[in-house]
Scaffold this motif. Sequence first.
Motif, mmCIF file in Angstrom:
data_model
loop_
_atom_site.group_PDB
_atom_site.id
_atom_site.type_symbol
_atom_site.label_atom_id
_atom_site.label_comp_id
_atom_site.label_asym_id
_atom_site.label_seq_id
_atom_site.Cartn_x
_atom_site.Cartn_y
_atom_site.Cartn_z
ATOM 1 N N GLU A 6 0.833 -1.190 0.000
ATOM 2 C CA GLU A 6 0.000 0.000 0.000
ATOM 3 C C GLU A 6 0.873 1.247 0.000
ATOM 4 O O GLU A 6 1.973 1.251 0.541
ATOM 5 N N GLY A 7 0.349 2.298 -0.611
ATOM 6 C CA GLY A 7 1.047 3.572 -0.674
ATOM 7 C C GLY A 7 0.048 4.708 -0.705
ATOM 8 O O GLY A 7 -1.145 4.509 -0.465
ATOM 9 N N GLU A 8 0.520 5.900 -1.025
ATOM 10 C CA GLU A 8 -0.338 7.078 -1.029
ATOM 11 C C GLU A 8 -1.311 7.056 -2.213
ATOM 12 O O GLU A 8 -1.161 6.262 -3.134
ATOM 13 N N ASN A 9 -2.314 7.910 -2.152
ATOM 14 C CA ASN A 9 -3.310 8.099 -3.227
ATOM 15 C C ASN A 9 -4.062 6.825 -3.581
ATOM 16 O O ASN A 9 -4.422 6.614 -4.735
ATOM 17 N N GLY A 10 -4.278 5.956 -2.610
ATOM 18 C CA GLY A 10 -5.052 4.744 -2.860
ATOM 19 C C GLY A 10 -4.298 3.632 -3.561
ATOM 20 O O GLY A 10 -4.899 2.661 -4.007
ATOM 21 N N PHE A 11 -2.967 3.744 -3.668
ATOM 22 C CA PHE A 11 -2.177 2.678 -4.309
ATOM 23 C C PHE A 11 -2.275 1.422 -3.456
ATOM 24 O O PHE A 11 -2.017 1.443 -2.257
ATOM 25 N N ASN A 12 -2.673 0.300 -4.096
ATOM 26 C CA ASN A 12 -2.871 -0.944 -3.364
ATOM 27 C C ASN A 12 -2.768 -2.109 -4.349
ATOM 28 O O ASN A 12 -3.543 -2.179 -5.295
ATOM 29 N N VAL A 13 -1.790 -2.995 -4.151
ATOM 30 C CA VAL A 13 -1.635 -4.178 -5.003
ATOM 31 C C VAL A 13 -1.285 -5.390 -4.146
ATOM 32 O O VAL A 13 -0.787 -5.257 -3.039
ATOM 33 N N GLN A 14 -1.566 -6.564 -4.706
ATOM 34 C CA GLN A 14 -1.073 -7.798 -4.109
ATOM 35 C C GLN A 14 0.110 -8.248 -4.952
ATOM 36 O O GLN A 14 0.023 -8.261 -6.183
ATOM 37 N N ALA A 15 1.190 -8.599 -4.283
ATOM 38 C CA ALA A 15 2.418 -8.963 -5.000
ATOM 39 C C ALA A 15 2.918 -10.333 -4.576
ATOM 40 O O ALA A 15 2.887 -10.688 -3.400
ATOM 41 N N GLU A 16 3.376 -11.065 -5.565
ATOM 42 C CA GLU A 16 4.090 -12.318 -5.322
ATOM 43 C C GLU A 16 5.545 -11.939 -5.059
ATOM 44 O O GLU A 16 6.100 -11.082 -5.748
ATOM 45 N N ILE A 17 6.170 -12.570 -4.070
ATOM 46 C CA ILE A 17 7.578 -12.285 -3.779
ATOM 47 C C ILE A 17 8.464 -13.265 -4.527
ATOM 48 O O ILE A 17 8.271 -14.475 -4.447
ATOM 49 N N ALA A 18 9.424 -12.731 -5.245
ATOM 50 C CA ALA A 18 10.455 -13.540 -5.887
ATOM 51 C C ALA A 18 11.707 -13.384 -5.024
ATOM 52 O O ALA A 18 12.455 -12.424 -5.166
ATOM 53 N N GLY A 19 11.900 -14.333 -4.102
ATOM 54 C CA GLY A 19 12.970 -14.213 -3.129
ATOM 55 C C GLY A 19 14.191 -15.077 -3.386
ATOM 56 O O GLY A 19 15.180 -14.970 -2.686
ATOM 57 N N THR A 20 14.124 -15.941 -4.411
ATOM 58 C CA THR A 20 15.280 -16.780 -4.739
ATOM 59 C C THR A 20 15.900 -16.303 -6.050
ATOM 60 O O THR A 20 15.240 -15.623 -6.848
ATOM 61 N N PHE A 21 17.131 -16.676 -6.277
ATOM 62 C CA PHE A 21 17.810 -16.281 -7.514
ATOM 63 C C PHE A 21 17.013 -16.722 -8.738
ATOM 64 O O PHE A 21 16.808 -15.949 -9.667
ATOM 65 N N PHE A 22 16.550 -17.960 -8.753
ATOM 66 C CA PHE A 22 15.832 -18.496 -9.913
ATOM 67 C C PHE A 22 14.512 -17.748 -10.144
ATOM 68 O O PHE A 22 14.182 -17.403 -11.275
ATOM 69 N N LYS A 23 13.768 -17.470 -9.080
ATOM 70 C CA LYS A 23 12.504 -16.741 -9.224
ATOM 71 C C LYS A 23 12.738 -15.314 -9.696
ATOM 72 O O LYS A 23 11.967 -14.770 -10.487
ATOM 73 N N ARG A 24 13.821 -14.686 -9.212
ATOM 74 C CA ARG A 24 14.143 -13.333 -9.675
ATOM 75 C C ARG A 24 14.576 -13.359 -11.137
ATOM 76 O O ARG A 24 14.226 -12.476 -11.907
ATOM 77 N N LEU A 25 15.336 -14.372 -11.522
ATOM 78 C CA LEU A 25 15.799 -14.486 -12.908
ATOM 79 C C LEU A 25 14.618 -14.644 -13.862
ATOM 80 O O LEU A 25 14.540 -13.975 -14.889
ATOM 81 N N LEU A 26 13.682 -15.518 -13.517
ATOM 82 C CA LEU A 26 12.501 -15.730 -14.363
ATOM 83 C C LEU A 26 11.564 -14.535 -14.345
ATOM 84 O O LEU A 26 11.030 -14.144 -15.386
ATOM 85 N N GLY A 27 11.347 -13.955 -13.176
ATOM 86 C CA GLY A 27 10.481 -12.786 -13.066
ATOM 87 C C GLY A 27 9.172 -12.969 -13.810
ATOM 88 O O GLY A 27 8.441 -13.925 -13.585
ATOM 89 N N LEU A 28 8.890 -12.064 -14.723
ATOM 90 C CA LEU A 28 7.660 -12.117 -15.514
ATOM 91 C C LEU A 28 7.884 -12.683 -16.915
ATOM 92 O O LEU A 28 6.977 -12.631 -17.756
ATOM 93 N N MET A 29 9.068 -13.238 -17.162
ATOM 94 C CA MET A 29 9.353 -13.799 -18.490
ATOM 95 C C MET A 29 8.333 -14.864 -18.853
ATOM 96 O O MET A 29 7.902 -15.636 -18.005
ATOM 97 N N PHE A 30 7.961 -14.894 -20.101
ATOM 98 C CA PHE A 30 7.088 -15.908 -20.702
ATOM 99 C C PHE A 30 5.636 -15.817 -20.229
ATOM 100 O O PHE A 30 4.804 -16.583 -20.687
ATOM 101 N N ARG A 31 5.314 -14.909 -19.337
ATOM 102 C CA ARG A 31 3.919 -14.747 -18.920
ATOM 103 C C ARG A 31 3.195 -13.907 -19.982
ATOM 104 O O ARG A 31 3.747 -12.937 -20.498
#
Length: 116
Positions: A6-31
């Motif tokens: 959450e942040g100012e001006n009504g900013f609100n999102v749900q986020a998946e955490i990419a906490g490992t090297f492999f998850k960070r490397l893949l990120g949003l690729m191929f989605r």
Amino acid sequence: MIVQIEGENGFNVQAEIAGTFFKRLLGLMFRPRLNEGNALLLDSCSRIHTCFMRFPIDVVYLDHGNKILKKETVYPWRLGSFVKGTGKILELNKGAARKLKTENQLFISCVEERRS
């Protein structure tokens, strides 16, 4: 793990955490897309790429205390900026970061644990 951000001006999102090297490397690729109101939080990350991505994203660079250092839109097959002091990166749909201002803080809280 899924977190609420959450942040100012009504900013609100749900986020998946990419906490490992492999998850960070893949990120949003191929989605095919990122659903409205969702995001990807790259923990312990200082720079991103959009190789193999199909859509542009808003990138928010955060320090270790979740203060916004910079935000930008990054198109497919590009490198994001190097921003000194970045500890986490939030990837959002293009235009979703328009409500955010640099130097402001985002608030992150746990929603659920996922088994992977």
